[in-house]
Enzyme design. Structure first.
Site, short mmCIF file in Angstrom:
data_model
loop_
_atom_site.label_atom_id
_atom_site.label_comp_id
_atom_site.label_asym_id
_atom_site.label_seq_id
_atom_site.Cartn_x
_atom_site.Cartn_y
_atom_site.Cartn_z
N LYS A 172 -96.91 -43.87 57.29
CA LYS A 172 -96.78 -45.42 58.77
C LYS A 172 -98.31 -45.17 59.35
CE LYS A 172 -93.54 -47.68 62.19
NZ LYS A 172 -92.18 -48.29 62.77
N ARG A 190 -89.17 -49.96 67.62
CA ARG A 190 -88.15 -50.45 66.97
C ARG A 190 -86.95 -49.97 67.31
NH1 ARG A 190 -87.73 -51.32 61.57
NH2 ARG A 190 -86.17 -53.20 62.03
N ARG A 216 -83.39 -44.40 48.76
CA ARG A 216 -82.37 -43.58 48.29
C ARG A 216 -82.61 -42.19 47.64
NH1 ARG A 216 -77.59 -45.06 46.82
NH2 ARG A 216 -76.63 -46.98 45.42
C1 BTN Z 1 -91.88 -49.17 65.62
O1 BTN Z 1 -92.44 -48.81 64.17
O2 BTN Z 1 -91.19 -48.65 65.52
C2 BTN Z 1 -92.18 -50.21 66.84
C3 BTN Z 1 -93.73 -49.41 67.34
C4 BTN Z 1 -94.11 -50.43 68.21
C5 BTN Z 1 -95.22 -49.72 68.90
C6 BTN Z 1 -95.42 -50.72 69.98
S1 BTN Z 1 -97.21 -50.33 70.78
C7 BTN Z 1 -97.76 -51.18 71.39
C8 BTN Z 1 -95.83 -51.83 71.23
N1 BTN Z 1 -96.12 -51.30 73.43
C9 BTN Z 1 -94.84 -51.07 72.82
O3 BTN Z 1 -94.23 -49.98 74.00
N2 BTN Z 1 -94.76 -50.68 71.66
C10 BTN Z 1 -95.77 -52.20 71.33
#
Ligand code: BTN
Length: 323
Positions: free
Chosen positions: A187, A123, A320
């Site tokens: 995570k 993201r 925070r």
């Molecule tokens: C995040 O937490 O920032 C999102 C991560 C998403 C990763 C997945 S792996 C499969 C798909 N292909 C990618 O390039 N990204 C998502």
């Protein structure tokens, strides 16, 4: 027999016979193809990492199978129908592959799988480390929705992944909008939903999911790995099938009852509820802060701030105490 059905049948026959051999002739007869075609298929399976010995005059013996989310391994483990799995080895980004296929007209349910990504995306334009030992997949969806109705979908996907990892024995939490955490706040899975839409309707949507499964020496210290938190480690194909089943179920719930049908499930696992947080935009500027009250009917984060309630639709949330 379609090509995927043939792939499954070859592996089924090899597995049924193991540790004995199955003759090329028997395989050819079962599949309704020539022995040359069987030989080609065996070559493809070897290239994917299957150990297949050829014993002179006796046929083929399966001696090992790769720990990868290969379609022929995932398909028989799926409880839900409608998925069309592809890939399973190394690729740049399964989201990029799925988006290309969606643009080319791939049907709903097309899924690109990978056991490693060389250009995994997260993201907010971040990189998603995707070494071997994880499950990376992207599903093409074509929901009958207006763009404005898609807001809860990232959270819906999150609930699907959470249910899947619980099914595999993990205890998980959801950090808004859709990070999947282990119970200790590290995570374990990330979700990247991307879409193409016209003003009135969604053309396609790609739900990308990455799950950390096996830790190794080089693993990021802040990450959680499924193997650390389950009693019985699962093969990567099993993890992929569980995620696709969880996703199918969550999407069905959403279609039947909207986000309201999933909201209690989301709230029950919500990591941020009652915590004091700061929400920043993509540039790092603070957009809101306060105590998390929950999520609303559209999946937006609801905060109780010093100036009263605030509702947040996008952003990066930190506790925070972390600032
Ligand atoms: C995040 O937490 O920032 C999102 C991560 C998403 C990763 C997945 S792996 C499969 C798909 N292909 C990618 O390039 N990204 C998502």
């Amino acid at each position: 027999m379609t090509a995927p059905e043939r792939d499954d049948a070859v592996l089924r026959a090899l597995r049924a016979a193991a540790p004995s051999t199955v003759s090329g002739e028997a395989l050819a007869a079962e599949l309704g193809v020539s022995r040359v075609a069987v030989g080609k298929r065996i070559g493809v399976l070897r290239a994917q990492g299957y150990g297949i010995e050829a014993a002179a005059g006796q046929g083929y013996r399966l001696v090992s199978a790769p720990d990868l989310p290969l379609p022929a391994e995932v398909r028989p483990l799926l409880a839900s129908s409608g998925w069309l799995p592809l890939g399973g080895g190394v690729t740049g980004s399964t989201n990029d592959d799925a988006k290309r296929l969606a643009r080319e007209g791939a049907p709903e349910g097309t899924v690109v799988l990978a056991g490693e990504q060389t250009g995994g995306r997260g993201r907010l334009g971040r990189e998603w480390a995707s070494p071997p030992g994880g499950v990376y997949l992207s599903a093409v969806l074509r929901p009958d929705l207006a763009p404005s109705e898609t807001a809860p979908l990232p959270l819906v996907v999150g609930v699907g992944v959470a249910r899947a990892l619980e099914h595999l024995g993990a205890e998980v939490r959801l950090k808004w909008p859709n990070d999947v955490y282990c119970a200790d706040g590290r995570k374990v899975a990330g979700i990247l939903v991307e879409m193409s839409a016209e003003a009135e309707r969604v053309e396609w949507l790609v739900a990308g999911i990455g799950v950390n499964v096996r830790a190794d020496r080089t693993s990021a210290p802040g990450a959680c790995f499924l193997d650390e938190v389950v009693a019985q480690p699962a093969g990567l194909a099993r993890v992929a099938a569980a995620v696709l089943d969880g996703l199918a179920e969550a999407l069905r719930d959403f279609e039947a009852g909207g986000f309201d049908a999933l909201r209690p499930d989301y709230e029950r696992r919500a990591w941020l509820t009652s915590r004091d947080v700061v929400v920043r935009d993509i540039r790092g500027d603070v957009r809101a802060s306060g105590r998390v009250a929950g999520v609303d009917e559209s999946g937006r984060l609801v905060l109780e701030g010093p100036q009263g309630p605030a509702v947040v639709a996008t952003g990066e949330v930190t506790l925070r105490v972390d600032v």
